[in-house]
Design a protein around this motif. Structure first.
Motif, PDB file in Angstrom:
ATOM      1  N   UNK A  74      14.881  14.451 -12.273  1.00 34.40           N
ATOM      2  CA  UNK A  74      15.658  15.590 -12.775  1.00 34.40           C
ATOM      3  C   UNK A  74      15.955  15.424 -14.268  1.00 34.40           C
ATOM      4  N   UNK A  75      16.410  14.235 -14.669  1.00 34.61           N
ATOM      5  CA  UNK A  75      16.741  13.994 -16.079  1.00 34.61           C
ATOM      6  C   UNK A  75      15.518  14.115 -16.981  1.00 34.61           C
ATOM      7  N   UNK A  76      14.387  13.558 -16.546  1.00 35.76           N
ATOM      8  CA  UNK A  76      13.179  13.592 -17.377  1.00 35.76           C
ATOM      9  C   UNK A  76      12.667  15.022 -17.545  1.00 35.76           C
ATOM     10  N   UNK A  89       0.854  -1.192   0.000  1.00 36.31           N
ATOM     11  CA  UNK A  89       0.000   0.000   0.000  1.00 36.31           C
ATOM     12  C   UNK A  89       0.885   1.235   0.000  1.00 36.31           C
ATOM     13  N   UNK A  90       0.719   2.079  -0.977  1.00 35.84           N
ATOM     14  CA  UNK A  90       1.498   3.316  -1.068  1.00 35.84           C
ATOM     15  C   UNK A  90       0.768   4.403  -0.299  1.00 35.84           C
ATOM     16  N   UNK A  91       1.416   4.911   0.735  1.00 37.42           N
ATOM     17  CA  UNK A  91       0.753   5.870   1.620  1.00 37.42           C
ATOM     18  C   UNK A  91       0.543   7.237   0.966  1.00 37.42           C
ATOM     19  N   UNK A  92       1.512   7.666   0.162  1.00 37.76           N
ATOM     20  CA  UNK A  92       1.394   8.973  -0.469  1.00 37.76           C
ATOM     21  C   UNK A  92       0.987   8.807  -1.930  1.00 37.76           C
ATOM     22  N   UNK A  93       0.227   9.748  -2.444  1.00 39.01           N
ATOM     23  CA  UNK A  93      -0.091   9.702  -3.872  1.00 39.01           C
ATOM     24  C   UNK A  93       1.114  10.169  -4.688  1.00 39.01           C
ATOM     25  N   UNK A  94       1.119   9.832  -5.966  1.00 40.09           N
ATOM     26  CA  UNK A  94       2.131  10.394  -6.867  1.00 40.09           C
ATOM     27  C   UNK A  94       1.750  11.856  -7.088  1.00 40.09           C
ATOM     28  N   UNK A  95       2.669  12.752  -6.827  1.00 38.66           N
ATOM     29  CA  UNK A  95       2.364  14.173  -6.978  1.00 38.66           C
ATOM     30  C   UNK A  95       3.632  14.933  -7.349  1.00 38.66           C
ATOM     31  N   UNK A  96       3.456  16.036  -8.054  1.00 39.30           N
ATOM     32  CA  UNK A  96       4.586  16.878  -8.424  1.00 39.30           C
ATOM     33  C   UNK A  96       4.095  18.319  -8.557  1.00 39.30           C
ATOM     34  N   UNK A  97       4.945  19.241  -8.134  1.00 34.36           N
ATOM     35  CA  UNK A  97       4.669  20.667  -8.290  1.00 34.36           C
ATOM     36  C   UNK A  97       5.904  21.284  -8.917  1.00 34.36           C
ATOM     37  N   UNK A  98       5.761  21.928 -10.061  1.00 34.72           N
ATOM     38  CA  UNK A  98       6.872  22.570 -10.763  1.00 34.72           C
ATOM     39  C   UNK A  98       6.749  24.084 -10.599  1.00 34.72           C
ATOM     40  N   UNK A  99       7.817  24.698 -10.076  1.00 32.43           N
ATOM     41  CA  UNK A  99       7.818  26.144  -9.836  1.00 32.43           C
ATOM     42  C   UNK A  99       9.014  26.752 -10.557  1.00 32.43           C
ATOM     43  N   UNK A 100       8.779  27.674 -11.498  1.00 26.94           N
ATOM     44  CA  UNK A 100       9.918  28.329 -12.154  1.00 26.94           C
ATOM     45  C   UNK A 100      10.764  29.070 -11.118  1.00 26.94           C
ATOM     46  N   UNK A 101      12.086  28.906 -11.215  1.00 23.78           N
ATOM     47  CA  UNK A 101      13.001  29.545 -10.274  1.00 23.78           C
ATOM     48  C   UNK A 101      13.806  30.644 -10.940  1.00 23.78           C
ATOM     49  N   UNK A 102      14.855  31.051 -10.264  1.00 23.10           N
ATOM     50  CA  UNK A 102      15.720  32.109 -10.783  1.00 23.10           C
ATOM     51  C   UNK A 102      16.639  31.585 -11.881  1.00 23.10           C
ATOM     52  N   UNK A 103      17.038  32.459 -12.787  1.00 15.75           N
ATOM     53  CA  UNK A 103      18.038  32.166 -13.818  1.00 15.75           C
ATOM     54  C   UNK A 103      17.664  30.963 -14.685  1.00 15.75           C
ATOM     55  N   UNK A 104      16.383  30.825 -14.970  1.00 15.56           N
ATOM     56  CA  UNK A 104      15.925  29.750 -15.842  1.00 15.56           C
ATOM     57  C   UNK A 104      15.837  28.386 -15.188  1.00 15.56           C
ATOM     58  N   UNK A 105      15.953  28.336 -13.871  1.00 16.08           N
ATOM     59  CA  UNK A 105      15.827  27.053 -13.176  1.00 16.08           C
ATOM     60  C   UNK A 105      14.366  26.649 -13.051  1.00 16.08           C
ATOM     61  N   UNK A 106      14.151  25.363 -12.856  1.00 18.35           N
ATOM     62  CA  UNK A 106      12.832  24.838 -12.547  1.00 18.35           C
ATOM     63  C   UNK A 106      12.981  24.059 -11.245  1.00 18.35           C
TER      64      UNK A 106
END
Length: 83
Positions: free
Chosen positions: A54-56, A24-41
């Motif tokens: 990171x690679x994907x 049983x997986x306790x946490x759901x699959x989830x992701x939050x993408x937030x644009x950062x400084x200098x073109x970072x994500x």
């Protein structure tokens, strides 16, 4: 085939039921993408595979991996299924 098995050995016929279990997986699959400084994500994720995430993401955005920061606060109960 089956005739060769019958001729040269023992053939067992019938039914077999296996009551397999899945973790049983306790946490759901989830992701939050937030644009950062200098073109970072900056990626906030529930993954067990930080480098793969990171690679994907870098591949999807066509940027170097160094521009993708993956953060995982804490995780439990994944049992390898959060890849």
């Amino acid at each position: 085939g089956l005739e060769g098995c019958k001729k040269n050995g023992v053939v067992v016929e019938g039914e077999f039921t296996l009551g397999g279990q899945e973790h049983f997986y306790m946490e759901p699959h989830a992701i939050l993408a937030v644009p950062g400084e200098y073109g970072e994500m900056v990626i906030h994720s529930t993954t067990q595979c930080v480098q793969k995430t990171q690679r994907v993401v870098a591949s999807c955005l066509d940027v170097p991996c160094a521009k993708v920061v993956v953060k995982v606060k804490r995780m439990g109960g994944g049992f390898g299924g959060k890849e």
